[in-house]
Write an enzyme that holds these catalytic residues in place. Structure first.
Site, mmCIF file in Angstrom:
data_model
loop_
_atom_site.group_PDB
_atom_site.id
_atom_site.type_symbol
_atom_site.label_atom_id
_atom_site.label_comp_id
_atom_site.label_asym_id
_atom_site.label_seq_id
_atom_site.Cartn_x
_atom_site.Cartn_y
_atom_site.Cartn_z
ATOM 1 N N SER A 214 5.704 -106.377 -35.659
ATOM 2 C CA SER A 214 4.812 -105.495 -36.223
ATOM 3 C C SER A 214 4.078 -104.702 -35.108
ATOM 4 O O SER A 214 3.719 -105.564 -33.941
ATOM 5 C CB SER A 214 3.592 -106.415 -37.062
ATOM 6 O OG SER A 214 2.794 -107.196 -36.287
ATOM 7 N N LEU A 215 3.835 -103.570 -35.355
ATOM 8 C CA LEU A 215 3.415 -102.639 -34.113
ATOM 9 C C LEU A 215 2.400 -101.788 -34.464
ATOM 10 O O LEU A 215 2.091 -100.675 -33.978
ATOM 11 C CB LEU A 215 4.792 -101.546 -33.821
ATOM 12 C CG LEU A 215 6.047 -102.196 -33.640
ATOM 13 C CD1 LEU A 215 7.048 -101.196 -33.315
ATOM 14 C CD2 LEU A 215 6.111 -103.461 -32.357
ATOM 15 N N ALA A 217 -0.608 -99.444 -35.495
ATOM 16 C CA ALA A 217 -0.366 -98.008 -36.225
ATOM 17 C C ALA A 217 0.875 -97.428 -36.081
ATOM 18 O O ALA A 217 1.565 -96.346 -36.723
ATOM 19 C CB ALA A 217 -1.358 -97.135 -35.384
ATOM 20 N N ASP A 218 1.860 -98.241 -35.425
ATOM 21 C CA ASP A 218 3.211 -97.683 -35.035
ATOM 22 C C ASP A 218 4.440 -98.145 -36.079
ATOM 23 O O ASP A 218 5.536 -97.962 -36.049
ATOM 24 C CB ASP A 218 3.725 -97.801 -33.670
ATOM 25 C CG ASP A 218 3.270 -97.061 -32.741
ATOM 26 O OD1 ASP A 218 2.632 -95.772 -33.045
ATOM 27 O OD2 ASP A 218 3.196 -97.209 -31.389
ATOM 28 N N GLY A 219 3.632 -98.954 -37.109
ATOM 29 C CA GLY A 219 4.640 -99.639 -38.094
ATOM 30 C C GLY A 219 5.384 -100.972 -37.798
ATOM 31 O O GLY A 219 4.666 -101.766 -37.320
ATOM 32 N N GLY A 245 -0.883 -108.298 -40.332
ATOM 33 C CA GLY A 245 0.460 -109.006 -40.155
ATOM 34 C C GLY A 245 0.794 -109.912 -41.193
ATOM 35 O O GLY A 245 1.921 -110.016 -41.531
ATOM 36 N N ASP A 246 -0.215 -110.640 -41.635
ATOM 37 C CA ASP A 246 0.092 -111.599 -42.897
ATOM 38 C C ASP A 246 0.552 -110.588 -44.130
ATOM 39 O O ASP A 246 1.587 -111.052 -44.733
ATOM 40 C CB ASP A 246 -1.107 -112.261 -43.241
ATOM 41 C CG ASP A 246 -1.611 -113.060 -42.091
ATOM 42 O OD1 ASP A 246 -2.903 -113.211 -42.058
ATOM 43 O OD2 ASP A 246 -0.883 -113.578 -40.915
HETATM 44 N N1 LIG Z 1 -3.570 -98.218 -37.942
HETATM 45 C C1 LIG Z 1 -2.965 -98.836 -38.608
HETATM 46 N N2 LIG Z 1 -2.543 -97.677 -39.698
HETATM 47 C C2 LIG Z 1 -1.646 -97.953 -40.582
HETATM 48 N N3 LIG Z 1 -1.112 -99.110 -40.742
HETATM 49 C C3 LIG Z 1 -1.253 -99.946 -39.924
HETATM 50 C C4 LIG Z 1 -2.424 -99.893 -38.947
HETATM 51 N N4 LIG Z 1 -2.691 -101.050 -38.228
HETATM 52 C C5 LIG Z 1 -1.835 -102.018 -38.786
HETATM 53 N N5 LIG Z 1 -1.207 -101.253 -39.900
HETATM 54 C C6 LIG Z 1 -0.158 -101.973 -40.939
HETATM 55 O O1 LIG Z 1 -0.224 -103.496 -40.958
HETATM 56 C C7 LIG Z 1 1.077 -103.879 -40.101
HETATM 57 C C8 LIG Z 1 0.698 -105.167 -39.233
HETATM 58 O O2 LIG Z 1 -0.260 -104.699 -38.129
HETATM 59 P P1 LIG Z 1 -0.285 -105.449 -36.854
HETATM 60 O O3 LIG Z 1 -1.440 -105.018 -36.342
HETATM 61 O O4 LIG Z 1 0.810 -105.114 -35.990
HETATM 62 O O5 LIG Z 1 -0.256 -107.210 -37.522
HETATM 63 P P2 LIG Z 1 -1.166 -108.213 -36.753
HETATM 64 O O6 LIG Z 1 -2.417 -108.419 -37.707
HETATM 65 O O7 LIG Z 1 -0.395 -109.326 -36.759
HETATM 66 O O8 LIG Z 1 -1.502 -107.899 -35.337
HETATM 67 C C9 LIG Z 1 1.779 -102.741 -39.480
HETATM 68 O O9 LIG Z 1 3.110 -102.847 -39.437
HETATM 69 C C10 LIG Z 1 1.479 -101.487 -40.257
HETATM 70 O O10 LIG Z 1 2.306 -101.560 -41.444
HETATM 71 O O1 LIG Z 2 -4.493 -110.543 -38.373
HETATM 72 P P1 LIG Z 2 -3.196 -111.454 -38.642
HETATM 73 O O2 LIG Z 2 -2.262 -111.829 -37.373
HETATM 74 O O3 LIG Z 2 -2.668 -111.091 -39.800
HETATM 75 O O4 LIG Z 2 -3.927 -112.723 -39.065
HETATM 76 C C1 LIG Z 2 -5.188 -112.886 -39.544
HETATM 77 C C2 LIG Z 2 -5.473 -114.390 -39.741
HETATM 78 O O5 LIG Z 2 -5.315 -114.918 -38.373
HETATM 79 C C3 LIG Z 2 -6.579 -115.396 -38.202
HETATM 80 O O6 LIG Z 2 -7.185 -114.567 -37.113
HETATM 81 C C4 LIG Z 2 -6.079 -116.746 -37.493
HETATM 82 O O7 LIG Z 2 -5.138 -116.494 -36.524
HETATM 83 P P2 LIG Z 2 -4.892 -117.518 -35.425
HETATM 84 O O8 LIG Z 2 -4.583 -118.705 -36.574
HETATM 85 O O9 LIG Z 2 -3.743 -117.066 -34.601
HETATM 86 O O10 LIG Z 2 -6.090 -118.039 -34.729
HETATM 87 C C5 LIG Z 2 -7.366 -115.405 -39.229
HETATM 88 O O11 LIG Z 2 -8.754 -115.619 -38.809
HETATM 89 C C6 LIG Z 2 -6.934 -114.757 -40.218
HETATM 90 O O12 LIG Z 2 -7.189 -115.068 -41.506
#
Ligand SMILES: Nc1ncnc2c1ncn2[C@@H]1O[C@H](COP(=O)(O)OP(=O)(O)O)[C@@H](O)[C@H]1O
Ligand SMILES: O=P(O)(O)OC[C@H]1O[C@](O)(COP(=O)(O)O)[C@@H](O)[C@@H]1O
Length: 302
Positions: A214-215, A217-219, A245-246
């Site tokens: 997962s990236l 804002a880059d998708g 990400g979840d």
């Molecule tokens: N700024 C954003 N604009 C649009 N979609 C977003 C943005 N940030 C996250 N997303 C969506 O959420 C997904 C997961 O975001 P990411 O931040 O990579 O996950 P994580 O919570 O695991 O760090 C992305 O692939 C995208 O589809």
């Molecule tokens: O933002 P992500 O990666 O989708 O995960 C969000 C979840 O991860 C947590 O931040 C917990 O992450 P960790 O288990 O990696 O510490 C929770 O507080 C939240 O519900």
């Protein structure tokens, strides 16, 4: 049927301020909320909302653990948790003006013997897929995740930090690092989408049939035997990226459970995550028209 395993659940507290954070002064929140959280728990709530049979398992303790169990049961999520001593952690996200601060506790120290009890709970559900999501509490090593992967004839999906990902030593159907976690796990340059796809492809050799990176804002990119798929993020107003990400992973798994191919699964993941980031906290958003949102997601091969 999917079972989710959250070794280190969290009550997610989200507080919002109009002004920027500053030290040595009382910040008075404009709004605050508590949600059941932790990566596997977030996924279980979203999968249940998408009518995919799912059971949430993991470790719970104390008053925060009771809050999580009761919240999930009120949301109609099936649960089969193992009770532990200590108190399930509270993770706080402070949204101050346009900045987001994430303050995660470590969680209660647990004994490795809980893994046996947890495996029993997972086996009792006879799942097709098991998602292990989130960090490990003090007292557990990456072996606690490998034991789930090797513990039965199910596919195992894992979403955890890069430092743990690179220690795993079993076969997994998929892992879901974000950009930073992919960089931590591989040591690769992840500054470009192509670089992330290359790093994800190489990382598959470490025991992952597919890597969903997962990236933000880059998708997202999904790499596997069928090739390298890239989905752009949707152009939306972002409020809170916790749980993004979840949500991406839940959308992919939900589509797979419905028999969809990788491209449709990736579109669904981006669609679900786009709904989650448009609201504060990690409660389930409205997913009724998720198919039309999914159809607006652009996917191309890299
Ligand atoms: N700024 C954003 N604009 C649009 N979609 C977003 C943005 N940030 C996250 N997303 C969506 O959420 C997904 C997961 O975001 P990411 O931040 O990579 O996950 P994580 O919570 O695991 O760090 C992305 O692939 C995208 O589809
Ligand atoms: O933002 P992500 O990666 O989708 O995960 C969000 C979840 O991860 C947590 O931040 C917990 O992450 P960790 O288990 O990696 O510490 C929770 O507080 C939240 O519900």
């Amino acid at each position: 049927m999917i079972v989710t395993v959250t070794y280190n659940p969290a009550v997610d507290q989200t507080i919002q301020f109009d002004e920027q954070m500053a030290p040595d002064r009382v910040m008075r929140a404009d709004s605050a909320q508590f949600d059941a959280g932790g990566k596997g728990i977030n996924a279980a709530q979203l999968l249940t909302a998408m009518d995919r049979p799912c059971v949430a398992t993991g470790l719970l303790g104390g008053f925060t653990g009771s809050f999580i169990r009761e919240t999930l049961q009120d949301d109609g999520v099936e649960t089969a948790f193992v009770d532990v001593d200590g108190t399930t952690r509270l993770n706080t996200t402070a949204i101050a003006a346009a900045e987001e601060y994430k303050l995660n506790q470590a969680g209660p120290t647990v004994d490795e013997s809980v893994v046996d009890a947890l495996l029993e709970q997972v086996r009792a559900q006879s799942p097709d897929r098991v998602l292990v999501g989130g960090s490990l509490p003090p007292g557990l090593s990456p072996d606690a995740i490998d034991r789930i992967a090797a513990g039965g004839d199910w596919e195992t999906i894992v979403d955890t930090g890069g430092d743990v990902l690179r220690e795993l030593d079993a076969q997994y159907a998929l892992c879901k690092p974000n950009r930073a976690e992919l960089g931590d796990a591989t040591g690769a340059d992840v500054s470009t989408v192509e670089g992330c796809a290359d790093a994800a492809d190489t990382f598959r050799e470490r025991g992952f049939d597919r890597v969903l990176a997962s990236l933000g804002a880059d998708g997202a990119v999904l790499v596997g035997d069928a090739g390298r798929l890239y989905a752009e993020a949707l152009d939306i107003d972002v409020v809170d990226t916790v749980g993004a990400g979840d949500a991406l992973l839940s959308g992919v798994l939900s589509a797979w459970e419905a028999g969809a191919d990788d491209e449709t699964a990736l579109r669904t993941g981006v669609a679900v995550s786009s709904q989650v980031v448009q609201r504060a906290g990690t409660a389930v958003p409205d997913l009724d028209d998720i198919d039309s949102v999914r159809d607006g997601v652009t996917v191309r091969r890299l």
